[in-house]
Design a protein around this motif. Structure first.
Motif, PDB file in Angstrom:
ATOM      1  N   ARG A  93       0.830  -1.204   0.000  1.00  0.00           N
ATOM      2  CA  ARG A  93       0.000   0.000   0.000  1.00  0.00           C
ATOM      3  C   ARG A  93       0.867   1.258   0.000  1.00  0.00           C
ATOM      4  NH1 ARG A  93      -2.937  -3.140   3.765  1.00  0.00           N
ATOM      5  NH2 ARG A  93      -2.146  -1.924   5.528  1.00  0.00           N
ATOM      6  N   LEU A  94       1.980   1.188   0.703  1.00  0.00           N
ATOM      7  CA  LEU A  94       2.886   2.336   0.723  1.00  0.00           C
ATOM      8  C   LEU A  94       3.524   2.570  -0.640  1.00  0.00           C
ATOM      9  CD1 LEU A  94       4.726   2.158   4.159  1.00  0.00           C
ATOM     10  CD2 LEU A  94       3.318   4.029   3.297  1.00  0.00           C
ATOM     11  N   PHE A  95       3.891   1.497  -1.337  1.00  0.00           N
ATOM     12  CA  PHE A  95       4.444   1.667  -2.685  1.00  0.00           C
ATOM     13  C   PHE A  95       3.489   2.492  -3.542  1.00  0.00           C
ATOM     14  CE2 PHE A  95       6.881  -2.632  -2.432  1.00  0.00           C
ATOM     15  CZ  PHE A  95       7.921  -2.011  -1.762  1.00  0.00           C
ATOM     16  N   LYS A  96       2.211   2.136  -3.491  1.00  0.00           N
ATOM     17  CA  LYS A  96       1.209   2.839  -4.294  1.00  0.00           C
ATOM     18  C   LYS A  96       1.046   4.280  -3.813  1.00  0.00           C
ATOM     19  CE  LYS A  96      -3.438   2.201  -6.212  1.00  0.00           C
ATOM     20  NZ  LYS A  96      -4.124   3.427  -5.818  1.00  0.00           N
ATOM     21  N   ALA A  97       1.027   4.468  -2.496  1.00  0.00           N
ATOM     22  CA  ALA A  97       0.877   5.817  -1.950  1.00  0.00           C
ATOM     23  C   ALA A  97       2.051   6.700  -2.354  1.00  0.00           C
ATOM     24  CB  ALA A  97       0.762   5.750  -0.425  1.00  0.00           C
ATOM     25  N   TRP A  98       3.257   6.163  -2.284  1.00  0.00           N
ATOM     26  CA  TRP A  98       4.441   6.957  -2.627  1.00  0.00           C
ATOM     27  C   TRP A  98       4.456   7.349  -4.100  1.00  0.00           C
ATOM     28  CZ3 TRP A  98       8.210   3.272   0.394  1.00  0.00           C
ATOM     29  CH2 TRP A  98       8.151   3.579   1.754  1.00  0.00           C
ATOM     30  N   GLU A  99       3.865   6.531  -4.955  1.00  0.00           N
ATOM     31  CA  GLU A  99       3.765   6.890  -6.371  1.00  0.00           C
ATOM     32  C   GLU A  99       2.825   8.068  -6.588  1.00  0.00           C
ATOM     33  OE1 GLU A  99       2.520   3.537  -8.608  1.00  0.00           O
ATOM     34  OE2 GLU A  99       4.469   2.548  -8.586  1.00  0.00           O
ATOM     35  N   GLU A 100       1.807   8.180  -5.745  1.00  0.00           N
ATOM     36  CA  GLU A 100       0.727   9.128  -6.002  1.00  0.00           C
ATOM     37  C   GLU A 100       0.823  10.418  -5.195  1.00  0.00           C
ATOM     38  OE1 GLU A 100      -2.756   6.873  -5.160  1.00  0.00           O
ATOM     39  OE2 GLU A 100      -2.584   5.619  -6.958  1.00  0.00           O
ATOM     40  N   LEU A 101       1.466  10.366  -4.033  1.00  0.00           N
ATOM     41  CA  LEU A 101       1.482  11.514  -3.134  1.00  0.00           C
ATOM     42  C   LEU A 101       2.756  12.336  -3.309  1.00  0.00           C
ATOM     43  CD1 LEU A 101       0.232   9.733   0.115  1.00  0.00           C
ATOM     44  CD2 LEU A 101      -1.117  11.133  -1.453  1.00  0.00           C
ATOM     45  N   ASP A 102       2.700  13.587  -2.865  1.00  0.00           N
ATOM     46  CA  ASP A 102       3.919  14.386  -2.849  1.00  0.00           C
ATOM     47  C   ASP A 102       4.860  13.847  -1.770  1.00  0.00           C
ATOM     48  OD1 ASP A 102       3.766  16.138  -0.232  1.00  0.00           O
ATOM     49  OD2 ASP A 102       1.761  16.208  -1.107  1.00  0.00           O
ATOM     50  N   PHE A 103       6.098  14.282  -1.793  1.00  0.00           N
ATOM     51  CA  PHE A 103       7.150  13.688  -0.970  1.00  0.00           C
ATOM     52  C   PHE A 103       6.810  13.714   0.518  1.00  0.00           C
ATOM     53  CE2 PHE A 103      11.193  14.006   1.378  1.00  0.00           C
ATOM     54  CZ  PHE A 103      11.799  12.827   0.959  1.00  0.00           C
ATOM     55  N   HIS A 104       6.467  14.880   1.049  1.00  0.00           N
ATOM     56  CA  HIS A 104       6.265  14.997   2.490  1.00  0.00           C
ATOM     57  C   HIS A 104       4.982  14.304   2.945  1.00  0.00           C
ATOM     58  CE1 HIS A 104       9.733  17.441   3.437  1.00  0.00           C
ATOM     59  NE2 HIS A 104       9.493  18.160   2.357  1.00  0.00           N
ATOM     60  N   THR A 105       3.934  14.329   2.113  1.00  0.00           N
ATOM     61  CA  THR A 105       2.722  13.590   2.467  1.00  0.00           C
ATOM     62  C   THR A 105       3.008  12.094   2.480  1.00  0.00           C
ATOM     63  OG1 THR A 105       1.362  15.308   1.435  1.00  0.00           O
ATOM     64  CG2 THR A 105       0.296  13.204   1.908  1.00  0.00           C
ATOM     65  N   GLY A 106       3.851  11.647   1.548  1.00  0.00           N
ATOM     66  CA  GLY A 106       4.256  10.248   1.536  1.00  0.00           C
ATOM     67  C   GLY A 106       5.001   9.855   2.796  1.00  0.00           C
ATOM     68  N   LEU A 107       5.863  10.754   3.280  1.00  0.00           N
ATOM     69  CA  LEU A 107       6.582  10.479   4.524  1.00  0.00           C
ATOM     70  C   LEU A 107       5.621  10.346   5.699  1.00  0.00           C
ATOM     71  CD1 LEU A 107       9.647  12.913   4.302  1.00  0.00           C
ATOM     72  CD2 LEU A 107       9.548  10.495   3.693  1.00  0.00           C
ATOM     73  N   ARG A 108       4.663  11.268   5.786  1.00  0.00           N
ATOM     74  CA  ARG A 108       3.710  11.223   6.901  1.00  0.00           C
ATOM     75  C   ARG A 108       2.829   9.977   6.816  1.00  0.00           C
ATOM     76  NH1 ARG A 108       3.555  16.749   5.576  1.00  0.00           N
ATOM     77  NH2 ARG A 108       1.589  16.494   4.445  1.00  0.00           N
ATOM     78  N   THR A 109       2.492   9.581   5.584  1.00  0.00           N
ATOM     79  CA  THR A 109       1.698   8.374   5.406  1.00  0.00           C
ATOM     80  C   THR A 109       2.445   7.146   5.913  1.00  0.00           C
ATOM     81  OG1 THR A 109       0.577   9.312   3.478  1.00  0.00           O
ATOM     82  CG2 THR A 109       0.518   6.925   3.699  1.00  0.00           C
TER      83      THR A 109
END
Length: 332
Positions: A282-298
């Motif tokens: 799920r994180l792989f998919k999130a990191w593809e779609e979100l900006d860098f800092h939102t991906g970190l918080r996710t």
């Protein structure tokens, strides 16, 4: 929302019927939702209907697609294989094939026992080996309006998103030509293995249309300049070139070697914590779609949610690791 649920139900129903399952609407979100960003994902991904409490049978045969599942034993979960099954026509995909393929893939989104899904195709020595020869040009040549064009290309989008929404790691097993929509399907997978005789191309501009939908993923995989050149010049890449350009993760001389390697990798995945691996996917998919800092918080949310059940899985794995290290210490 009801239209979306009905559409997904129609895609899944033929697969469920083939494997003897009953379907019912579900409000489960297919998006990789973590608590603090759940609303953001809900806006990006629709809720759909699907199979919520069903286990797949070992084999499901549709007209153009085969769905197989194997239990890995020893409580290690299962692996599924989704296979295009029209080698006489280079496994090209028309509307009927795409609907069947999406339905088969969507059933897997609800199987929590999965450790890996292999996406591949049938081949025959009597025909040119092909993973997928692309979308059906005869069907596309009959398109007469933007509405018809949108409906057709959305079916390819649905297939690729169904792959990306599977909770387990997905591996594309490629033997032969892989063109257009076939390469988009491959790009939607987490990893890509191929034989030396495989060839790759995005030839859409040659027939007057752009490369679209999950051709966008090629930019993430290969880099902007290399992916643009592949599409703009409709280049044909050998397996060696595709590996060099980052499109392929592994390349093999024969299908036997490739299948052995895939089996080994699936067994490695099966040794990992199931919930942890699904969270990582799920994180792989999130990191593809979100900006860098939102991906970190996710990712912080994902780590915290690993302990939502008092950390049963990570604590058990960590305890086993500590015991192993303790027992492996040489006596003084």
């Amino acid at each position: 929302m009801e239209k979306l649920r009905a559409l997904s139900q129609r895609r899944i129903a033929p697969v469920a019927e083939a494997i003897g399952l009953r379907t019912r609407p579900s409000t489960r979100c297919l998006a990789p939702c973590f608590s603090r960003h759940r609303e953001q994902y809900a806006r990006q991904q629709p809720f759909t209907a699907g199979l919520t409490q069903a286990r797949l049978s070992s084999t499901a045969s549709l007209k153009y697609v085969r769905l197989e599942r194997e239990d890995l034993g020893q409580s290690r979960g299962s692996v599924a294989t989704v296979k295009l099954s029209n080698p006489k026509k280079l496994n090209i995909v028309n509307s009927d094939t795409l609907v069947e393929l999406t339905g088969a893939l969507e059933t897997l989104q609800y199987d929590d026992s999965l450790r890996a899904v292999v996406v591949t195709s049938e081949s025959s020595e009597s025909f040119t080996p092909a993973f997928c020869g692309g979308a059906d040009i005869r069907e596309m040549s009959a398109i007469a309006s933007p509405e018809q064009a949108r409906a057709f290309i959305t079916k390819i989008y649905d297939v690729c998103e169904a792959i990306r929404n599977i909770p387990a790691i997905t591996i594309a097993r490629i033997d032969g030509v892989c063109l257009g929509a076939g390469l988009e399907i491959v790009a939607a997978c987490d990893f890509r293995y191929a034989t030396d005789r495989s060839r790759f191309s995005m030839p859409e501009v040659k027939i007057g249309i752009p490369s679209v939908v999950h051709a966008r993923s090629l930019i993430n995989i290969m880099g902007w300049q290399r992916a643009k050149k592949l599409m703009a010049f409709a280049e044909v890449l050998s397996a060696s070139e595709a590996e060099k350009d980052g499109l392929l993760d592994k390349r093999y001389s024969t299908t036997t070697e490739m299948d052995t390697a895939i089996g080994t990798d699936v067994n490695v995945l099966a040794l990992h914590g199931r919930k942890g691996m699904h969270a990582q996917k799920r994180l792989f998919k999130a990191w593809e779609e979100l900006d860098f800092h939102t991906g970190l918080r996710t990712s912080i949310d994902a780590f915290a949610e690993s302990y939502s059940d008092s950390g049963e899985e990570p604590r058990s794995f960590m305890k086993a690791w500590i015991e192993e290290k303790k027992n492996s210490k040489p006596p003084r």
